[in-house]
Design an enzyme around this catalytic site. Sequence first.
Site, short mmCIF file in Angstrom:
data_model
loop_
_atom_site.label_atom_id
_atom_site.label_comp_id
_atom_site.label_asym_id
_atom_site.label_seq_id
_atom_site.Cartn_x
_atom_site.Cartn_y
_atom_site.Cartn_z
N LYS A 76 13.80 7.16 93.07
CA LYS A 76 13.34 7.37 91.70
C LYS A 76 13.63 8.82 91.30
O LYS A 76 13.56 9.73 92.14
CB LYS A 76 11.83 7.07 91.64
CG LYS A 76 11.21 7.12 90.25
CD LYS A 76 9.73 6.74 90.35
CE LYS A 76 9.03 6.69 89.00
NZ LYS A 76 7.62 6.24 89.14
N SER A 155 6.49 2.75 86.17
CA SER A 155 7.55 3.64 85.71
C SER A 155 8.79 3.62 86.59
O SER A 155 9.83 4.17 86.22
CB SER A 155 7.01 5.07 85.62
OG SER A 155 6.57 5.54 86.90
N SER A 179 3.04 1.88 89.21
CA SER A 179 4.47 2.07 88.97
C SER A 179 5.40 1.59 90.07
O SER A 179 6.61 1.58 89.89
CB SER A 179 4.75 3.55 88.67
OG SER A 179 4.17 3.92 87.44
#
Length: 451
Positions: A76, A155, A179
Amino acid sequence: MPPRSIAQLSVLLQSGALDPVDLVEETLAAIAGHPDQTIFTTVLAQRARMEAAASRKRLAEGRSRGVLEGVPLAWKDLFDIEGLPTTAGSRVLKDSAPARQDAAVVRALADAGMVSVGRVNMSEFAFSGLGINPTFGTPRNPASPQGEHRIPGGSSSGSGVAVAAGLVPVSIGTDTGGSVRIPAAFNGVVGYKATRGRYAMDGVFPLARSLDSLGPLCHTVQDAVWIDAAMRGAPAAGVLKRVAVSDLSFVVPETVVFDGAEPEIVAAFEAAVERLAKAGARVRREAFPEFAAIFDLMARHGALVTAEAYVLHRERITGAAAADMDPRVVKRTLMGEKISLADYIATLEARDSLTASFTARLGPGDFLISPTLPHVAPAVQPLLDDEDLFFATNAKTLRNTLIGNFLDVCGVSLPCGTGAAGMPVGLLVSGPKDSDDALLAVAGAVESLLG
């Protein structure tokens, strides 16, 4: 290319049937040729080739570092990669100073022999559960019906899509309100959110330090076990502990998590519960007033994540940088300005009390099972067209999972069939703080039963 688990790739790599250099070239070609170019924000081609070559040499010399040797992964866009700015899904950080070294967990997985192929997309500054990003684009959920663009969940949006699309077998995400578990459920993969503090957070761009945790998105619980060990600096050679479903005890919370749930979500979940019960698991249903109390507390004092995000981004959202940010992120973060220090402290004190009450309600060996999310992934465009719908959907998407962050539990989202439009449904298995090892074993047993 078809999705492959870490375990599948590891067998091929360790046996010599697959060369790490060939695998990384195949991976880089798949990323470059994929029709969705919003999944990766940075491709680390040079680094990946160097790490793959080093892995090839170790394997040839009989010096394999273990089951993760030569396996590609993605990060990420919150994790520091040496020599690159960490942009956190935002254009306002693209000119920030390059990281002087890798994040601690990036180093840990490199030490285990893994090959980092890139960083993947995310909600800007990790502040949304939907995965929409106006700067880098919004990855398309691979399960979307033909002609539709459904949200990936956030996210850790790129992480969920990269794994579901078969580009990498694992991607490491962060989880502040869901997330990791949200994109795992929306995309039909496994997502493990560890207990906060289980891994070193050095070099990870924060959102709310009192809630932030990490975890992998991957294809199986066994893969998660190997990644978990390596991220903690332990040998990633352990086999998933096997437990019998008939020895397990589950609690289905009746408070909040089913409110407004789509009928297909409930049906898929109840079918899974029935299978667990028929296999001999003990299943009871119980109200958890602590869950409702969390939302009452947020209504009175504001959310911890909003307060901490405001402090972190105050200068950005009140200055010129705000014009280059997602206006929905700016609007949500500005709400933290109204949260006083007294509100914040009152929330922290109540959090301790609610966590203790929740933990006491669980019997020895009890684990929670619930739908990960109350709905399947919706289409992107209506959320872009209607700001009120965006915020309402974001709140509902985060609702079930944020309970776990507030109470500091660990959790694994497992694929659990399909719901409306054939979109994936997730089943969430959760355990109290620091029960991670037992949780992974339980999740493995549930996974085996659900197939």
